[in-house]
Scaffold this motif. Structure first.
Motif, PDB file in Angstrom:
ATOM      1  N   GLY A 153       0.811  -1.215   0.000  1.00  5.27           N
ATOM      2  CA  GLY A 153       0.000   0.000   0.000  1.00  5.27           C
ATOM      3  C   GLY A 153       0.840   1.260   0.000  1.00  5.27           C
ATOM      4  O   GLY A 153       0.329   2.366   0.218  1.00  5.27           O
ATOM      5  N   GLY A 154       2.137   1.112  -0.271  1.00  3.41           N
ATOM      6  CA  GLY A 154       3.066   2.244  -0.236  1.00  3.41           C
ATOM      7  C   GLY A 154       3.940   2.178   0.995  1.00  3.41           C
ATOM      8  O   GLY A 154       3.443   2.244   2.131  1.00  3.41           O
ATOM      9  N   VAL A 155       5.253   1.989   0.808  1.00  5.95           N
ATOM     10  CA  VAL A 155       6.166   1.865   1.944  1.00  5.95           C
ATOM     11  C   VAL A 155       6.134   3.150   2.769  1.00  5.95           C
ATOM     12  O   VAL A 155       5.684   4.201   2.313  1.00  5.95           O
ATOM     13  CB  VAL A 155       7.609   1.562   1.477  1.00  5.95           C
ATOM     14  CG1 VAL A 155       7.672   0.213   0.778  1.00  5.95           C
ATOM     15  CG2 VAL A 155       8.128   2.670   0.558  1.00  5.95           C
ATOM     16  N   THR A 156       6.626   3.061   3.993  1.00  6.12           N
ATOM     17  CA  THR A 156       6.567   4.195   4.915  1.00  6.12           C
ATOM     18  C   THR A 156       7.237   5.441   4.345  1.00  6.12           C
ATOM     19  O   THR A 156       6.750   6.568   4.529  1.00  6.12           O
ATOM     20  CB  THR A 156       7.208   3.805   6.259  1.00  6.12           C
ATOM     21  OG1 THR A 156       6.475   2.707   6.818  1.00  6.12           O
ATOM     22  CG2 THR A 156       7.182   4.967   7.232  1.00  6.12           C
ATOM     23  N   ASP A 157       8.350   5.269   3.635  1.00  3.86           N
ATOM     24  CA  ASP A 157       9.020   6.437   3.054  1.00  3.86           C
ATOM     25  C   ASP A 157       8.126   7.169   2.061  1.00  3.86           C
ATOM     26  O   ASP A 157       8.168   8.407   1.961  1.00  3.86           O
ATOM     27  CB  ASP A 157      10.315   6.005   2.362  1.00  3.86           C
ATOM     28  CG  ASP A 157      11.380   5.564   3.353  1.00  3.86           C
ATOM     29  OD1 ASP A 157      11.248   5.896   4.539  1.00  3.86           O
ATOM     30  OD2 ASP A 157      12.335   4.870   2.946  1.00  3.86           O
ATOM     31  N   VAL A 158       7.311   6.414   1.320  1.00  2.00           N
ATOM     32  CA  VAL A 158       6.369   7.040   0.393  1.00  2.00           C
ATOM     33  C   VAL A 158       5.324   7.838   1.166  1.00  2.00           C
ATOM     34  O   VAL A 158       4.971   8.964   0.790  1.00  2.00           O
ATOM     35  CB  VAL A 158       5.702   5.983  -0.505  1.00  2.00           C
ATOM     36  CG1 VAL A 158       4.505   6.573  -1.250  1.00  2.00           C
ATOM     37  CG2 VAL A 158       6.710   5.405  -1.493  1.00  2.00           C
TER      38      VAL A 158
END
Length: 401
Positions: free
Chosen positions: A381-386
């Motif tokens: 669902g989108g890595v934390t950095d994203v």
């Protein structure tokens, strides 16, 4: 079940009644039903499902009977016509019993059923909701091996021939692909257009000669949920099965991923809550230095930190769900909720293991499974950095407006 209980309720009802202090009775009823289901039907089998990478088919059927496989879908298409806040509660409670089952319910509802219900034509909804029973899984095939966070880099091509689009390419990391019967697949009609060429297609697996489902990945966690690649070789999709406008796929995918992030954050909350409850229960019973672990200050400090982080994350998740239900777009709130809730799940699972000590590292206690299941919530669902990049961009933009 919920269709009968809540018939006549409009989605906005729940928003008007919601406060940070207490859920309205209708949502408390949903929460209680799902909590009882998790305790009765998921917790006793979660370890076996995980160990054997076994899809919870019986549990999915029972969840469908409760109306929980089409939570936000209109009643005329077999849905419960509830909102994202209700769906968030469902996923959180189910995930406290089995993180993998929560993942299946979350992704099917947030990324397939909700998107089809929101954007599909009447004909599309009648076909795809009507053909299969409510427990049937639908997938969301967006990512590729070289296009995960960079969605605009899709290589899967769609070429129009007559009254069909012909798709060729490979989609990666498709949740529940091994069990699915239909799905939403994204391809580009013109790679030169980058994100403006991306288009969404409804794919009926039974009518998709040339479609091959790859072997399930051997994953660290959520092992009862299959994750496979989809191989499309000259797969013909009728023109009538284009979902949304040609070239509009990127925009609608981003909108839908806001909803998915609420689902993932809710899954993370359920795992974190289960970790906290397991830690407290174990600390009550375990003796050390002549007293229960629960009386030791270092243990109590860990429990306090877990409790505060979980409650903080829960408020962010419910705020994001309410913003979706009120306005339809809540990108910043959803990214905040997903980031904090997912890190909270890992934090809570880690501290649960620390409190359990050696018992937190063995498979006859659930703590090690909580940790393995929690890790994916920081990735898909989108890595934390994203999420941090999205939040920063929107925050800066708001301040410069």
């Amino acid at each position: 079940m919920f269709r009968r209980i809540f018939s006549g309720k409009v989605q906005g009802y729940f928003i008007r009644q919601f406060s940070v202090c207490e859920l309205p009775q209708e949502l408390q009823d949903i929460q209680k039903t799902c909590r009882n289901f998790a305790n009765r039907e998921l917790k006793p089998v979660a370890a076996a499902l995980d160990a054997n990478s076994r899809f919870p088919a019986e549990q999915m059927k029972n969840l469908a009977d409760l109306g929980l496989m089409r939570v936000t879908v209109d009643t005329e298409y077999g849905g419960s016509n509830l909102n994202m806040l209700a769906l968030s509660l469902v996923v959180e409670e189910l995930s406290s019993g089995c993180g993998a089952t929560g993942s299946i319910v979350s992704i099917h509802n947030c990324l397939y059923a909700d998107m089809l219900n929101r954007l599909g034509t009447k004909q599309q909804k009648e076909l795809f909701f009507g053909k299969y029973p409510r427990e049937t899984i639908g997938v969301f095939a967006l990512s590729e091996s070289d296009a995960g966070s960079d969605v605009a880099a899709l290589d899967t091509m769609a070429v129009k021939e007559g009254d069909c689009w012909i798709l060729n390419g490979t989609k990666a990391w498709v949740t529940s692909a091994a069990e699915a019967k239909s799905g939403i697949v994204f391809a580009t009609v013109d790679s030169e257009l980058k994100h403006k060429g991306i288009t969404a297609f409804l794919l009926d697996f039974d009518q998709a000669a040339g479609l091959k489902v790859g072997n399930p990945e051997d994953k660290l966690g959520i092992r009862a949920s299959s994750t496979c690649s989809l191989y499309l070789e000259n797969v013909h999709i009728p023109v009538k099965n284009v979902l949304g406008p040609i070239g509009g796929g990127f925009r609608i995918a981003m909108e839908q991923l806001d909803r998915a992030r609420i689902g993932i954050a809710s899954q993370a909350l359920g795992i974190a809550q289960a970790a906290l409850e397991t830690a407290v229960q174990y600390a009550k019973q375990r003796k050390a230095f002549g007293q229960s672990l629960l009386e030791l200050s270092p243990v109590r400090m860990r429990i306090a930190e877990m409790a505060v982080r979980i409650e903080s994350a829960r408020l962010l998740v419910r705020k994001a769900a309410c913003e979706i239900d009120r306005n339809g777009r809540a990108t910043k709130a959803c990214s905040m909720a997903k980031w904090i809730a997912s890190e909270t799940a890992t934090f809570a699972a880690h501290n649960c293991q620390q409190i359990l000590g050696g018992m937190g590292y063995v498979k006859n206690m659930p703590a090690e499974r909580y940790y393995r299941d929690a890790r994916i919530t920081e990735i898909y669902g989108g890595v934390t950095d994203v999420q941090k990049a999205v939040i920063a961009e929107l925050t800066i933009g708001e301040m410069n407006a």
